[in-house]
Motif scaffolding. Structure first.
Motif, PDB file in Angstrom:
ATOM      1  N   ALA A 163      11.352  -5.071  45.903  1.00 22.82           N
ATOM      2  CA  ALA A 163      10.772  -5.794  44.756  1.00 22.82           C
ATOM      3  C   ALA A 163       9.286  -6.031  45.012  1.00 22.82           C
ATOM      4  O   ALA A 163       8.459  -5.893  44.101  1.00 22.82           O
ATOM      5  CB  ALA A 163      11.508  -7.122  44.552  1.00 22.82           C
ATOM      6  N   ALA A 164       8.919  -6.373  46.256  1.00 23.67           N
ATOM      7  CA  ALA A 164       7.513  -6.624  46.593  1.00 23.67           C
ATOM      8  C   ALA A 164       6.688  -5.344  46.519  1.00 23.67           C
ATOM      9  O   ALA A 164       5.549  -5.354  46.043  1.00 23.67           O
ATOM     10  CB  ALA A 164       7.418  -7.244  47.981  1.00 23.67           C
ATOM     11  N   GLU A 165       7.275  -4.227  46.973  1.00 24.48           N
ATOM     12  CA  GLU A 165       6.549  -2.942  46.960  1.00 24.48           C
ATOM     13  C   GLU A 165       6.121  -2.566  45.541  1.00 24.48           C
ATOM     14  O   GLU A 165       5.086  -1.956  45.345  1.00 24.48           O
ATOM     15  CB  GLU A 165       7.448  -1.822  47.510  1.00 24.48           C
ATOM     16  N   ARG A 166       6.929  -2.966  44.552  1.00 26.77           N
ATOM     17  CA  ARG A 166       6.672  -2.552  43.170  1.00 26.77           C
ATOM     18  C   ARG A 166       5.878  -3.586  42.375  1.00 26.77           C
ATOM     19  O   ARG A 166       5.745  -3.448  41.161  1.00 26.77           O
ATOM     20  CB  ARG A 166       8.015  -2.353  42.454  1.00 26.77           C
ATOM     21  N   SER A 167       5.381  -4.647  43.049  1.00 26.38           N
ATOM     22  CA  SER A 167       4.811  -5.779  42.301  1.00 26.38           C
ATOM     23  C   SER A 167       3.445  -6.204  42.831  1.00 26.38           C
ATOM     24  O   SER A 167       3.107  -5.934  43.981  1.00 26.38           O
ATOM     25  CB  SER A 167       5.766  -6.979  42.390  1.00 26.38           C
ATOM     26  N   SER A 168       2.695  -6.898  41.968  1.00 29.22           N
ATOM     27  CA  SER A 168       1.435  -7.515  42.412  1.00 29.22           C
ATOM     28  C   SER A 168       1.591  -9.033  42.523  1.00 29.22           C
ATOM     29  O   SER A 168       0.811  -9.689  43.197  1.00 29.22           O
ATOM     30  CB  SER A 168       0.306  -7.161  41.444  1.00 29.22           C
ATOM     31  N   ILE A 169       2.596  -9.574  41.838  1.00 33.35           N
ATOM     32  CA  ILE A 169       2.923 -11.004  41.950  1.00 33.35           C
ATOM     33  C   ILE A 169       4.425 -11.105  42.194  1.00 33.35           C
ATOM     34  O   ILE A 169       5.224 -10.559  41.414  1.00 33.35           O
ATOM     35  CB  ILE A 169       2.543 -11.778  40.662  1.00 33.35           C
ATOM     36  N   VAL A 170       4.821 -11.770  43.279  1.00 39.19           N
ATOM     37  CA  VAL A 170       6.249 -11.908  43.611  1.00 39.19           C
ATOM     38  C   VAL A 170       6.636 -13.381  43.499  1.00 39.19           C
ATOM     39  O   VAL A 170       6.018 -14.241  44.131  1.00 39.19           O
ATOM     40  CB  VAL A 170       6.540 -11.430  45.052  1.00 39.19           C
ATOM     41  N   ILE A 171       7.654 -13.648  42.689  1.00 37.87           N
ATOM     42  CA  ILE A 171       8.119 -15.026  42.483  1.00 37.87           C
ATOM     43  C   ILE A 171       9.448 -15.209  43.213  1.00 37.87           C
ATOM     44  O   ILE A 171      10.332 -14.350  43.125  1.00 37.87           O
ATOM     45  CB  ILE A 171       8.311 -15.312  40.973  1.00 37.87           C
ATOM     46  N   THR A 172       9.578 -16.331  43.942  1.00 35.63           N
ATOM     47  CA  THR A 172      10.864 -16.663  44.563  1.00 35.63           C
ATOM     48  C   THR A 172      11.411 -17.934  43.910  1.00 35.63           C
ATOM     49  O   THR A 172      10.673 -18.891  43.666  1.00 35.63           O
ATOM     50  CB  THR A 172      10.717 -16.884  46.085  1.00 35.63           C
ATOM     51  N   MET A 173      12.728 -17.927  43.620  1.00 35.11           N
ATOM     52  CA  MET A 173      13.384 -19.094  43.026  1.00 35.11           C
ATOM     53  C   MET A 173      14.761 -19.197  43.680  1.00 35.11           C
ATOM     54  O   MET A 173      15.783 -18.850  43.063  1.00 35.11           O
ATOM     55  CB  MET A 173      13.489 -18.921  41.495  1.00 35.11           C
ATOM     56  N   VAL A 174      14.770 -19.587  44.970  1.00 32.20           N
ATOM     57  CA  VAL A 174      16.024 -19.676  45.723  1.00 32.20           C
ATOM     58  C   VAL A 174      16.306 -21.140  46.076  1.00 32.20           C
ATOM     59  O   VAL A 174      15.690 -22.037  45.494  1.00 32.20           O
ATOM     60  CB  VAL A 174      16.009 -18.738  46.947  1.00 32.20           C
ATOM     61  N   THR A 175      17.203 -21.408  47.005  1.00 33.87           N
ATOM     62  CA  THR A 175      17.727 -22.764  47.107  1.00 33.87           C
ATOM     63  C   THR A 175      16.847 -23.707  47.927  1.00 33.87           C
ATOM     64  O   THR A 175      16.331 -24.708  47.422  1.00 33.87           O
ATOM     65  CB  THR A 175      19.158 -22.716  47.700  1.00 33.87           C
ATOM     66  N   ASP A 176      16.697 -23.400  49.224  1.00 38.64           N
ATOM     67  CA  ASP A 176      16.131 -24.393  50.150  1.00 38.64           C
ATOM     68  C   ASP A 176      15.107 -23.708  51.068  1.00 38.64           C
ATOM     69  O   ASP A 176      14.935 -22.486  51.019  1.00 38.64           O
ATOM     70  CB  ASP A 176      17.294 -24.989  50.958  1.00 38.64           C
ATOM     71  N   THR A 177      14.495 -24.494  51.959  1.00 31.22           N
ATOM     72  CA  THR A 177      13.428 -23.958  52.830  1.00 31.22           C
ATOM     73  C   THR A 177      13.886 -22.733  53.647  1.00 31.22           C
ATOM     74  O   THR A 177      13.189 -21.704  53.635  1.00 31.22           O
ATOM     75  CB  THR A 177      12.923 -25.073  53.780  1.00 31.22           C
ATOM     76  N   PRO A 178      15.037 -22.785  54.341  1.00 33.40           N
ATOM     77  CA  PRO A 178      15.428 -21.608  55.136  1.00 33.40           C
ATOM     78  C   PRO A 178      15.672 -20.372  54.269  1.00 33.40           C
ATOM     79  O   PRO A 178      15.499 -19.242  54.733  1.00 33.40           O
ATOM     80  CB  PRO A 178      16.745 -22.047  55.817  1.00 33.40           C
TER      81      PRO A 178
END
Ligand code: NAP
Length: 298
Positions: A56-71
């Protein structure tokens, strides 16, 4: 239309509708989710699937993460087949999950070392705000990075506030959670006080809600407490994750936070009774338990 290519990781309750709003705004979108089936609604709406966070990062200029917790954010960014293995120079990572402010600062420094930028951009507004594209977004990081990403955030939120440097967005989100949860306790106490005094709590709420005591918690959670409706809007288990993050930050700053600590303990009692998946208005059950006589003496 939009020049930036977006990668989105974490298509849960919040991530899915946020992705649909990005597609609606015309962004090209590559998505990755650990459980592939959860990508389906977004793929049907026009997104492209990636096989890993790295891809996903290879194909993008902006990467958004929306996961649960710090780890989880650490794993998705820095783990095996993670974002950092595919991120190109001069990209931006926007973490919209609610996680630790100090861990966010460390991650932002690591990302900068690799020639890219990070924004922390946690949100308030729940799944309703995510669907409507009206989230309140609290942004930490460099102002010029925010300006680059503003059109992307505007596709998902209504109020976008730059609150300071790296980690400050997370700090403001935790302030939000302190306000929400300590106010919730005040509502529980007022409802119990009315009940014990013989006043219908719904009448009490109507009488005071437009005065100085008015709050979202009073208007929305108070009537549910009075009706014994404990179905989740926002679950106790998730609220506890945020309160744990706030308490940890307070500990790191050597800052006493007595109200927050008390609410955290009372929610822990709810969890111990198996009520962790109920809505946060079930906090009132911990107050009820304080005045209940045991069914039989040990
Ligand atoms: P959710 O429905 O449980 O979704 C969590 C997502 O994160 C899922 O896509 C999950 O993948 C992914 N994930 C978790 N750990 C992972 C890991 N180690 N590696 C890869 N993927 C991982 O949660 P949500 O309600 O969307 O919440 C997401 C974030 O937004 C949380 O930080 C939450 O505190 C915050 N938030 C939530 C609300 C709300 O009302 N729900 C409001 C404001 C902020 P799988 O599908 O494979 O499990």
């Amino acid at each position: 239309m939009a020049q930036e290519r977006i990668g989105f990781i974490g298509l849960g309750i919040m991530g899915q509708p946020m992705c649909l709003n990005l597609l609606k705004a015309g962004f090209s979108l590559t998505v990755y989710n650990r459980t592939p089936a959860r990508m389906q609604p977004v793929l049907q709406a026009g997104a492209v699937a990636a096989a890993s966070a790295k891809q996903a990062a290879e194909r993008s200029s902006i990467v958004i993460t929306m996961v649960t917790d710090t780890p989880d954010v650490e794993q998705v960014l820095f783990g095996h087949d993670g974002v950092m293995q595919g991120l190109k120079a001069n990209s931006v990572v926007i973490d919209m999950s609610t996680i630790s402010p100090s861990a966010t600062q460390r991650m932002a420094a690591q990302i900068k070392e690799k020639g890219s930028q990070m924004l922390d951009a946690p949100v308030s507004g729940g799944d309703v705000g995510a669907k409507a594209g009206t989230l309140a977004i609290m942004v930490g990081g460099e102002a010029q990075t925010l300006e680059r990403c503003r059109p992307v955030l505007e596709a998902m939120g209504k109020t976008i506030t730059h609150v300071g440097g790296h980690g400050m967005g997370q700090t403001v989100k935790l302030c939000n959670q302190i306000l929400v949860s300590v106010t919730n306790l005040a509502v529980c106490e007022a409802v119990r006080f009315a009940q014990r005094s013989g006043v219908d709590p719904r009448v009490m709420i109507e009488a005071v809600k437009n005065g100085a005591a008015g709050s979202w918690q009073l208007s929305n959670l108070g009537p549910r407490m009075a009706a014994g409706d404990f179905a989740p809007g926002f679950m106790i288990d998730l609220q506890q994750k945020d309160l744990r993050l706030a308490l940890q930050s307070a500990f790191e700053m050597q800052l006493p936070s007595p109200g927050l600590s008390l609410v955290h303990q009372l929610f822990s009692a709810c969890q111990a009774r198996g009520e962790g998946r109920e809505g946060t208005q079930a906090l009132i059950k911990s107050l009820l338990a304080l005045t209940q006589k045991p069914a039989k003496e040990n």
